[in-house]
Design an enzyme around this catalytic site. Structure first.
Site, PDB file in Angstrom:
ATOM      1  N   GLU B  48      41.145  36.618  46.640  1.00 50.08           N
ATOM      2  CA  GLU B  48      40.211  37.571  46.032  1.00 50.08           C
ATOM      3  C   GLU B  48      40.499  37.588  44.547  1.00 50.08           C
ATOM      4  OE1 GLU B  48      40.390  41.680  47.148  1.00 50.08           O
ATOM      5  OE2 GLU B  48      40.370  41.176  49.264  1.00 50.08           O
ATOM      6  N   ASP B  59      40.977  51.994  42.633  1.00 52.91           N
ATOM      7  CA  ASP B  59      42.303  51.393  42.492  1.00 52.91           C
ATOM      8  C   ASP B  59      43.359  52.395  42.072  1.00 52.91           C
ATOM      9  OD1 ASP B  59      41.963  48.590  43.105  1.00 52.91           O
ATOM     10  OD2 ASP B  59      40.582  48.565  41.409  1.00 52.91           O
TER      11      ASP B  59
END
EC number: 4.2.1.20
Lengths: 410, 264
Positions: B48, B59
């Site tokens: 990824e 995040d």
């Protein structure tokens, strides 16, 4: 009630819900709770009672005759600065806090820039007995230590956010992160009419008393609707609360005044609609200050409450359809208006609201003799440190404003 | 070509696939390419490539710090596409993980076309749900790209069905209600979520958020088709005294995790 947004939260091509799947269920729950609450007279009745008995609404619509004389048009000020906690924001937080209780949640989180929404949130949470955590950029906690102290006194926990630019947008990011992990018992009390559905519409509806009251007051006091309505726009809650009542009055022109900072020809401003770049930020498609790769650009305004690189999606829609017009007002113009209103009417406005006052003065020049309603969204007590620096106060007078307005020294 | 083939190969081996994440441009563009290649060498089946974004709300602090460093280093969207190309040359499957605004800004159709020609398999979109994804779905279908949407423990049955229906390549199951970041223990929400999704789709289901070592990877591999690891890789680079030793540590972690998915 306005017809927009549509069922999926869109105002034309703006708005929507660009959110992690983990938070979609919470948005759906909130949408349903809010929709049901607004249709429940027990809820709306309690909300109105709190506004009246606790927040001190309806706020006055004040005929600013001396300012009007100088400006050449009839300027009427919607005195939201007289509300409890000193701004329109109390309306939104009381509505959302009451909704939080209705949803059976016990904890509230919120972001704050200057600390005004944080103080308002902490106030509503103290009043209704909810736990309260406020996320605030570390830079802002230093700039606004007094508001941090207020939040502490009101029983809230204040988290200084150290990521990114350590200002409002980072506080929003951090609050969203908290919410992803705490959504079962926590409501995210967004402070402006931005973000993902249902926040823009919900915040508008909790703030629309501003416009509803002002419209009725104007009709009663002048016998007619105003020619124009003016409000400052950061995220845009006070403006949309004001505009909502007038959107369906075609004769009433709507003006939003964005923070032009050092000037829109410089990199240091927060005039998001003026910059006119469509993007997705904090859950909605709207105008966003961004670079050519779609990275958010840091905004600048002397007024922390307007210092935001996005704008509520309904404002983007009103701008695109031409129903409302948005213009930038620079730091210097806003501070001149702040000084002028202080001297002529004895009202010290918040720097945010001073942007609207400045804009109204321009509108007055363009349409002499017209009636202009200005949302005086907050009071200026919180801005005295900035004013002292800007004007060099503590000496003998407000020289800078006198020079630029050409008014004789009072 | 679809990332699905990597999952099928792993399944044929009787194991889960290992999916490793790093942001492009961290610690710099060349370093991130080297680190991703080391992850492939160490046993990652799928890489990824993260597109660093200024406002990464999904995040945690580890990945945000890396993304910020990449942005301060001047990484551009075009660098991300170059990174995809360089990693895809290894033969590993490559997908891009990105918040939506940079793609919209680049031009959805243009991004899809260039991602496909760089050899990328598709896109993971953490803040784009299928409800808002019409333009992306059209572009992805036109360029034969995978559409990897996220499912969460809080997803209703109706949303789960709608989301897996919209996915191609694999389904990304977020194991915890929280942001990215290595955790001490794996989540007890992931197993039931994978089970719910399995009843609705034949697509591989990979579990992300929180896995940091081979033992945790083995545990997740026991019920999922893929194990996604991000923050733990980022941390190896953040904590290393220099890029070269960071890359050695990244490769060692990939090996540990690759052993783990074979135990699961």
């Amino acid at each position: 009630m306005s017809v927009l947004p549509d069922e999926t939260g869109h105002f034309g091509r703006f708005g929507g819900r660009f959110m992690p799947e983990a938070l979609i269920a919470a948005h759906d729950e909130l949408t349903q709770a809010w929709t049901e609450a607004m249709a429940d007279p027990a809820f709306t009745g309690e909300f109105e009672r709190m506004l009246r008995e606790y927040a001190g609404t309806p706020s006055l619509l004040y005929d600013a005759t001396k300012l009007s004389e100088l400006a050449g048009a009839r300027i009427m000020l919607k005195r939201e600065d007289l509300n409890h906690t000193g701004a329109h924001k109390i309306r939104n937080v009381l509505g959302q806090a009451l909704l939080t209780k209705r949803m059976g949640k016990s904890r509230v989180i919120a972001e704050t820039g200057a600390g005004q929404h944080g103080v308002a949130t902490a106030t509503a949470c103290a009043y209704l007995g909810l736990d309260c955590v406020i996320y605030m950029g570390e830079v802002d906690t230093q700039r606004q230590a007094l508001n941090v102290a207020r939040m502490h006194l009101l029983g809230a926990e204040v988290v200084a956010v150290k990521s990114g630019s350590r200002t409002l947008k980072d506080a929003i990011n951090e609050a969203l992160r908290d919410w992803v992990a705490s959504v079962d018992d926590t409501h995210y009390m967004l402070g402006t009419a931005a973000g993902s559905h249902p926040f823009p519409a919900m915040v508008r509806d909790f703030c629309r008393g501003i416009g509803d009251e002002a419209r009725a007051q104007c009709l009663e006091q002048t016998g007619a609707l105003p020619d124009a309505v003016a409000a400052c726009v950061g995220g845009g809650s006070n403006a949309i609360g004001m505009f909502a009542a007038f959107v369906d009055d075609p004769s009433v022109r709507l003006y939003g005044f964005e923070a032009g900072g050092d000037g829109v020809d410089t990199a240091r401003h927060a005039a998001t609609i003026y910059a006119h770049e469509v993007g997705v930020l904090h859950g909605a498609r709207t105008y966003v200050l961004q670079n050519e790769d779609g990275q958010t650009i840091e905004s600048h305004s002397i007024s922390a409450g307007l210092d935001y690189p996005g704008v509520g999606p309904e404002h983007a829609y009103l701008a695109e359809t031409g129903r409302a017009e948005y213009r930038p007002v620079t730091d210097a113009e806003a501070m001149d208006a702040l000084a002028l209103l202080s001297r002529t009417e004895g009202i010290i406005p918040a720097i945010e609201s001073a942007h609207a006052v400045s804009g109204a003065l321009t509108l007055a020049k363009e349409a002499p003799g017209s009636t202009i309603l200005v949302n005086l969204s907050g009071r200026g007590d919180k801005d005295m440190t900035t004013a002292i620096e800007w004007f060099g106060l503590g000496g003998t007078g407000i020289q800078r404003a006198d020079e630029s307005t050409g008014e004789p020294q009072a | 070509m679809s990332v699905r083939t990597a999952f099928d190969t792993a399944r044929a081996d009787g194991r889960a696939a290992l999916v490793g994440y790093l942001p492009a441009g961290f610690p710099d563009v060349a370093g991130s390419v080297d680190a991703m290649r080391a992850m492939v060498d160490g046993g990652c089946d799928v890489i990824e490539v993260g597109l660093p974004y200024s406002d990464p709300v999904m995040d945690g602090p580890t990945i945000q710090a890396a993304a910020q460093q990449a942005l301060e280093g001047g990484v551009r969207t075009t660098d991300v596409l170059r990174t995809v190309e360089a990693v895809a040359e290894t033969g590993a499957k490559v997908v891009v993980m990105t918040y939506w605004n940079p793609v919209e800004r680049y031009g959805v159709e243009r991004f899809a076309a260039e991602l496909a020609s760089a050899g990328g398999s598709g896109l993971i979109t953490p803040d784009l749900v299928p409800d808002e994804a019409a333009e992306w779905v059209a572009a992805a279908d036109a360029h034969d790209l995978d559409k990897i949407f996220l499912i969460a423990p809080s997803s209703t049955d109706r949303r789960l069905a709608m989301t897996v229906e919209a996915c191609r390549g694999f389904v990304y199951a977020t194991a915890v209600m929280g942001v990215t970041g290595a955790r001490e223990s794996t989540s007890d929400l992931a197993g039931p979520l994978v089970k719910r999704a399995r009843e609705l789709t034949d697509l591989p289901i990979a579990v992300g958020l929180g896995v940091s070592n081979g033992d945790q990877a083995a545990e997740v591999a026991g019920y999922a088709d893929g194990v996604i690891v991000g923050s733990a890789f980022v941390r190896r680079l953040l904590e290393a005294p220099d890029t070269a030793s960071g890359i050695v540590a990244v490769r060692a972690l990939a090996e540990d995790l690759a052993t783990g998915v074979r135990r699961g």
